[in-house]
Structures are given as structure tokens and as C-alpha cells.
Design a protein around this motif. Sequence first.
Motif, PDB file in Angstrom:
ATOM      1  N   GLU A 231      31.346   5.126 -30.652  1.00 44.74           N
ATOM      2  CA  GLU A 231      32.326   4.750 -31.673  1.00 44.74           C
ATOM      3  C   GLU A 231      33.596   5.587 -31.551  1.00 44.74           C
ATOM      4  O   GLU A 231      34.715   5.077 -31.694  1.00 44.74           O
ATOM      5  CB  GLU A 231      31.724   4.917 -33.070  1.00 44.74           C
ATOM      6  CG  GLU A 231      30.693   3.880 -33.450  1.00 44.74           C
ATOM      7  CD  GLU A 231      29.314   4.154 -32.832  1.00 44.74           C
ATOM      8  OE1 GLU A 231      29.155   5.216 -32.183  1.00 44.74           O
ATOM      9  OE2 GLU A 231      28.413   3.312 -32.992  1.00 44.74           O
ATOM     10  N   THR A 232      33.416   6.896 -31.280  1.00 42.68           N
ATOM     11  CA  THR A 232      34.572   7.775 -31.111  1.00 42.68           C
ATOM     12  C   THR A 232      35.408   7.357 -29.908  1.00 42.68           C
ATOM     13  O   THR A 232      36.637   7.279 -29.974  1.00 42.68           O
ATOM     14  CB  THR A 232      34.124   9.234 -30.923  1.00 42.68           C
ATOM     15  OG1 THR A 232      33.298   9.622 -32.012  1.00 42.68           O
ATOM     16  CG2 THR A 232      35.328  10.160 -30.856  1.00 42.68           C
ATOM     17  N   ALA A 233      34.726   7.079 -28.791  1.00 40.68           N
ATOM     18  CA  ALA A 233      35.419   6.677 -27.575  1.00 40.68           C
ATOM     19  C   ALA A 233      36.161   5.359 -27.780  1.00 40.68           C
ATOM     20  O   ALA A 233      37.297   5.190 -27.317  1.00 40.68           O
ATOM     21  CB  ALA A 233      34.430   6.549 -26.422  1.00 40.68           C
ATOM     22  N   ALA A 234      35.544   4.417 -28.476  1.00 46.38           N
ATOM     23  CA  ALA A 234      36.192   3.137 -28.751  1.00 46.38           C
ATOM     24  C   ALA A 234      37.413   3.336 -29.647  1.00 46.38           C
ATOM     25  O   ALA A 234      38.454   2.694 -29.457  1.00 46.38           O
ATOM     26  CB  ALA A 234      35.208   2.175 -29.400  1.00 46.38           C
ATOM     27  N   GLY A 235      37.305   4.243 -30.611  1.00 50.14           N
ATOM     28  CA  GLY A 235      38.432   4.529 -31.493  1.00 50.14           C
ATOM     29  C   GLY A 235      39.608   5.130 -30.743  1.00 50.14           C
ATOM     30  O   GLY A 235      40.764   4.767 -30.973  1.00 50.14           O
ATOM     31  N   CYS A 236      39.319   6.050 -29.810  1.00 50.49           N
ATOM     32  CA  CYS A 236      40.381   6.641 -28.997  1.00 50.49           C
ATOM     33  C   CYS A 236      41.030   5.582 -28.113  1.00 50.49           C
ATOM     34  O   CYS A 236      42.256   5.571 -27.930  1.00 50.49           O
ATOM     35  CB  CYS A 236      39.814   7.762 -28.133  1.00 50.49           C
ATOM     36  SG  CYS A 236      39.357   9.248 -29.057  1.00 50.49           S
ATOM     37  N   THR A 237      40.209   4.699 -27.562  1.00 47.56           N
ATOM     38  CA  THR A 237      40.727   3.633 -26.707  1.00 47.56           C
ATOM     39  C   THR A 237      41.655   2.716 -27.489  1.00 47.56           C
ATOM     40  O   THR A 237      42.742   2.340 -27.019  1.00 47.56           O
ATOM     41  CB  THR A 237      39.575   2.819 -26.112  1.00 47.56           C
ATOM     42  OG1 THR A 237      38.721   3.689 -25.375  1.00 47.56           O
ATOM     43  CG2 THR A 237      40.091   1.733 -25.196  1.00 47.56           C
ATOM     44  N   GLU A 238      41.250   2.349 -28.682  1.00 48.70           N
ATOM     45  CA  GLU A 238      42.098   1.484 -29.507  1.00 48.70           C
ATOM     46  C   GLU A 238      43.391   2.197 -29.888  1.00 48.70           C
ATOM     47  O   GLU A 238      44.466   1.597 -29.900  1.00 48.70           O
ATOM     48  CB  GLU A 238      41.360   1.036 -30.765  1.00 48.70           C
ATOM     49  CG  GLU A 238      42.184   0.066 -31.596  1.00 48.70           C
ATOM     50  CD  GLU A 238      41.425  -0.506 -32.780  1.00 48.70           C
ATOM     51  OE1 GLU A 238      42.013  -1.344 -33.497  1.00 48.70           O
ATOM     52  OE2 GLU A 238      40.253  -0.138 -32.988  1.00 48.70           O
ATOM     53  N   ALA A 239      43.301   3.497 -30.170  1.00 43.05           N
ATOM     54  CA  ALA A 239      44.496   4.263 -30.521  1.00 43.05           C
ATOM     55  C   ALA A 239      45.500   4.266 -29.366  1.00 43.05           C
ATOM     56  O   ALA A 239      46.709   4.102 -29.565  1.00 43.05           O
ATOM     57  CB  ALA A 239      44.114   5.697 -30.887  1.00 43.05           C
ATOM     58  N   ILE A 240      45.001   4.436 -28.147  1.00 48.29           N
ATOM     59  CA  ILE A 240      45.876   4.428 -26.975  1.00 48.29           C
ATOM     60  C   ILE A 240      46.545   3.066 -26.805  1.00 48.29           C
ATOM     61  O   ILE A 240      47.733   2.972 -26.505  1.00 48.29           O
ATOM     62  CB  ILE A 240      45.079   4.808 -25.718  1.00 48.29           C
ATOM     63  CG1 ILE A 240      44.711   6.304 -25.776  1.00 48.29           C
ATOM     64  CG2 ILE A 240      45.865   4.507 -24.450  1.00 48.29           C
ATOM     65  CD1 ILE A 240      43.756   6.743 -24.690  1.00 48.29           C
ATOM     66  N   SER A 241      45.783   1.999 -27.019  1.00 50.24           N
ATOM     67  CA  SER A 241      46.357   0.655 -26.867  1.00 50.24           C
ATOM     68  C   SER A 241      47.422   0.398 -27.933  1.00 50.24           C
ATOM     69  O   SER A 241      48.445  -0.240 -27.661  1.00 50.24           O
ATOM     70  CB  SER A 241      45.246  -0.398 -26.943  1.00 50.24           C
ATOM     71  OG  SER A 241      44.745  -0.546 -28.259  1.00 50.24           O
TER      72      SER A 241
ATOM     73  N   LEU B 176      50.130  12.766 -25.087  1.00 54.82           N
ATOM     74  CA  LEU B 176      51.063  12.249 -26.081  1.00 54.82           C
ATOM     75  C   LEU B 176      50.697  10.831 -26.502  1.00 54.82           C
ATOM     76  O   LEU B 176      50.847  10.462 -27.671  1.00 54.82           O
ATOM     77  CB  LEU B 176      52.488  12.272 -25.526  1.00 54.82           C
ATOM     78  CG  LEU B 176      53.177  13.636 -25.477  1.00 54.82           C
ATOM     79  CD1 LEU B 176      54.510  13.544 -24.741  1.00 54.82           C
ATOM     80  CD2 LEU B 176      53.395  14.175 -26.889  1.00 54.82           C
ATOM     81  N   LEU B 177      50.200  10.042 -25.562  1.00 58.53           N
ATOM     82  CA  LEU B 177      49.811   8.673 -25.865  1.00 58.53           C
ATOM     83  C   LEU B 177      48.686   8.644 -26.890  1.00 58.53           C
ATOM     84  O   LEU B 177      48.722   7.874 -27.859  1.00 58.53           O
ATOM     85  CB  LEU B 177      49.366   7.970 -24.576  1.00 58.53           C
ATOM     86  CG  LEU B 177      49.354   6.441 -24.567  1.00 58.53           C
ATOM     87  CD1 LEU B 177      50.754   5.883 -24.805  1.00 58.53           C
ATOM     88  CD2 LEU B 177      48.810   5.935 -23.240  1.00 58.53           C
ATOM     89  N   LEU B 178      47.687   9.511 -26.701  1.00 58.33           N
ATOM     90  CA  LEU B 178      46.577   9.550 -27.642  1.00 58.33           C
ATOM     91  C   LEU B 178      47.029  10.067 -29.001  1.00 58.33           C
ATOM     92  O   LEU B 178      46.658   9.515 -30.042  1.00 58.33           O
ATOM     93  CB  LEU B 178      45.452  10.424 -27.094  1.00 58.33           C
ATOM     94  CG  LEU B 178      44.233  10.615 -28.010  1.00 58.33           C
ATOM     95  CD1 LEU B 178      43.606   9.272 -28.362  1.00 58.33           C
ATOM     96  CD2 LEU B 178      43.205  11.531 -27.354  1.00 58.33           C
ATOM     97  N   THR B 179      47.839  11.125 -29.006  1.00 57.89           N
ATOM     98  CA  THR B 179      48.314  11.676 -30.280  1.00 57.89           C
ATOM     99  C   THR B 179      49.156  10.655 -31.034  1.00 57.89           C
ATOM    100  O   THR B 179      49.018  10.490 -32.255  1.00 57.89           O
ATOM    101  CB  THR B 179      49.137  12.950 -30.041  1.00 57.89           C
ATOM    102  OG1 THR B 179      48.377  13.876 -29.265  1.00 57.89           O
ATOM    103  CG2 THR B 179      49.500  13.620 -31.367  1.00 57.89           C
TER     104      THR B 179
ATOM    105  N   GLY C 147      48.929   7.388 -30.740  1.00 58.75           N
ATOM    106  CA  GLY C 147      48.024   6.349 -31.207  1.00 58.75           C
ATOM    107  C   GLY C 147      47.246   6.752 -32.437  1.00 58.75           C
ATOM    108  O   GLY C 147      47.062   5.967 -33.376  1.00 58.75           O
ATOM    109  N   LEU C 148      46.779   7.998 -32.459  1.00 57.89           N
ATOM    110  CA  LEU C 148      46.024   8.485 -33.627  1.00 57.89           C
ATOM    111  C   LEU C 148      46.916   8.548 -34.861  1.00 57.89           C
ATOM    112  O   LEU C 148      46.475   8.230 -35.970  1.00 57.89           O
ATOM    113  CB  LEU C 148      45.427   9.864 -33.328  1.00 57.89           C
ATOM    114  CG  LEU C 148      44.328   9.893 -32.258  1.00 57.89           C
ATOM    115  CD1 LEU C 148      43.911  11.324 -31.957  1.00 57.89           C
ATOM    116  CD2 LEU C 148      43.110   9.066 -32.704  1.00 57.89           C
ATOM    117  N   GLU C 149      48.172   8.946 -34.677  1.00 59.95           N
ATOM    118  CA  GLU C 149      49.107   8.982 -35.796  1.00 59.95           C
ATOM    119  C   GLU C 149      49.382   7.575 -36.317  1.00 59.95           C
ATOM    120  O   GLU C 149      49.384   7.343 -37.528  1.00 59.95           O
ATOM    121  CB  GLU C 149      50.415   9.651 -35.365  1.00 59.95           C
ATOM    122  CG  GLU C 149      51.604   9.404 -36.278  1.00 59.95           C
ATOM    123  CD  GLU C 149      51.395   9.833 -37.723  1.00 59.95           C
ATOM    124  OE1 GLU C 149      52.129   9.339 -38.592  1.00 59.95           O
ATOM    125  OE2 GLU C 149      50.490  10.657 -37.982  1.00 59.95           O
TER     126      GLU C 149
END
Length: 288
Positions: free
Chosen positions: A199-209, A273-276, A278-280
Motif C-alpha cells: 500500500e505504501t509503495a502504491a501510494g508513492c507511485t501515485e504521488a509521483i504520477s 523532488l518528484l516524490l516530495t 507528489g506527496l505535497e
Amino acid sequence: MYTWQDITEPGTIDDLLADAHAAGHPDMNARLIHSWIAKGLLDQPRLRTRHRGSDKAEHSINQRRLLLLLLDKRDQVSHLSALAQLPLAVWLWWDDYVPTRQAQRAWATWVGRGRRSKDVARAGAVGLLEQIGHPLAPPTARTRFVRIVTDLGSGSPLTVRGRAELLDAVRDVMEPESVFATSGLVRALGPAQAPMTAETAAGCTEAISIALRHTLAGKVNGPLLDKVRAMHRTSMSEYLGQRHELASFAGELAAHFRELTLQEHFDQVGRHLLLTLGLELTHHRADR
């Protein structure tokens, strides 16, 4: 050998060209300088000075030095867009060297469009697969994971069905049926303080997209970038304070908590930066 340490004052575009030629880069010309400014590799000159009877804009000492660093790194990258990570890294870690207006252009250059943005998405997918993929995950599952994550980089927002497919693809590479089908176990990677689950990995992936789509839509402005920089600096400071402890409990992910070289920091700045970002953006959506 002419180096950045020889530069002690601001200069015009003529001085930048002289710097490049003295450092052994005779191919540098005014057209390339202007192209690099447009791409955010260099900043627009700001100061004005009287020069041979006419006004000429000047580049700061730091920008003159940055040009030499860019020229040194140019042969080490496969695409000019990748070179944009250099000014991004300087902007991220040090104040008063690269302004946010330049970082904004460099960010758009690094992400790119069309084939370039897809390559960025694919590189992120492969990097994540290396981190979370189980050794016994079949090649078909790995290929499907990379395809789905890559397509997310430039596709439409995830639907409910799309999220389910993403989570399924993540589980196929993290928890292959040959190992986990009958055990009933859930795989969690890394330290207990910060476990990486499907679930965490999927959340990070969606954030990047989400971050990629936001960038491609031209919605990443200066204030947003400044906020992302502040978030990254805070999280990195906290991480560095806990890195040794996290590594000791990380198990098979211990290598991911090792101390990075300066070159590795530069190579990874875009993805971080892409992940940060996306999370924001994900957090902002959740608050609405």
C-alpha cells in the motif's frame, strides 16, 4: 587549467564564453548560452553595466562558476535534460546560488515532454522495482509493473479500477504468489519505524504520477517549488539524524540507508523532488 576558482567577479556573456573556452570547451557559443538560459541551466543575467559604450547584462559570479560545472558534467549525461539536475541540486541544498525562477525552468527541462517525460517515469518505475521487487517475482510481473507505473506518468488521473490495478501490480512484484499465496503473510520492507508495504509503495507511485501530471500541465510555480524545497530539507535533516538507526533495522533494505556520494545525490535529486512534490500535492488534495 582554468577552473571555477579563477572566477572572482560578475561577467557579461562575452566573459562566460571566455570562461568556457579557457576551460577547454571551444564549442560553447552565444546561441548555446541563450539556449541554456531558456532551459534553466543558467539564470537570466540581471545586473547592468556600461561596456564599450553600451549596456550589457551581467551574470553573477555563481552563475559563471555554474557554467563551468555544467560543462564538466555535460559529457557524463546521455541527454541535456538530465543536466538540469545540477542547478536543481544547487538550488535545493544551498541558498543564494540558483534562484527559484531558474529552478522552475530547470525543473520543467528535467521532466521534459513526450519521450523525455516517459523516460523519467520509466526510470522511476525501474528504481522503485529495484527497491521493492522480490527476487522470485516473475519477469511478467516485473514487466507489467514497469509498464503500469510508466504509463501513470503521463496518463489520466487514476480511477478506482486503476488504483486497484496498480496495487495488484505492486503486490505481484513485492509478494509473488509462489512465496506468499499460502502463507497469509504480508511483506513489509525496511525498518519497523518506516515499513514499506504494498500500500505504501502504491501510494508513492501515485504521488509521483500526480507530480508528473502537475508539471506537464504547467502548474508547478515558484511558491510551490519553494514549499517543496523546505519540505525536502526538513525531511532530509530528520532522515540523516536517524539514518544509522534505520539501517540497523532495515534488513534486506539496509543498503538503501547507506551514505550516498555527492554524485549520487546529484543523480537522484530529480526523483527526490518528484516524490516530495507528489506527496505535497496528495496531502493538499486530502485537505480539500
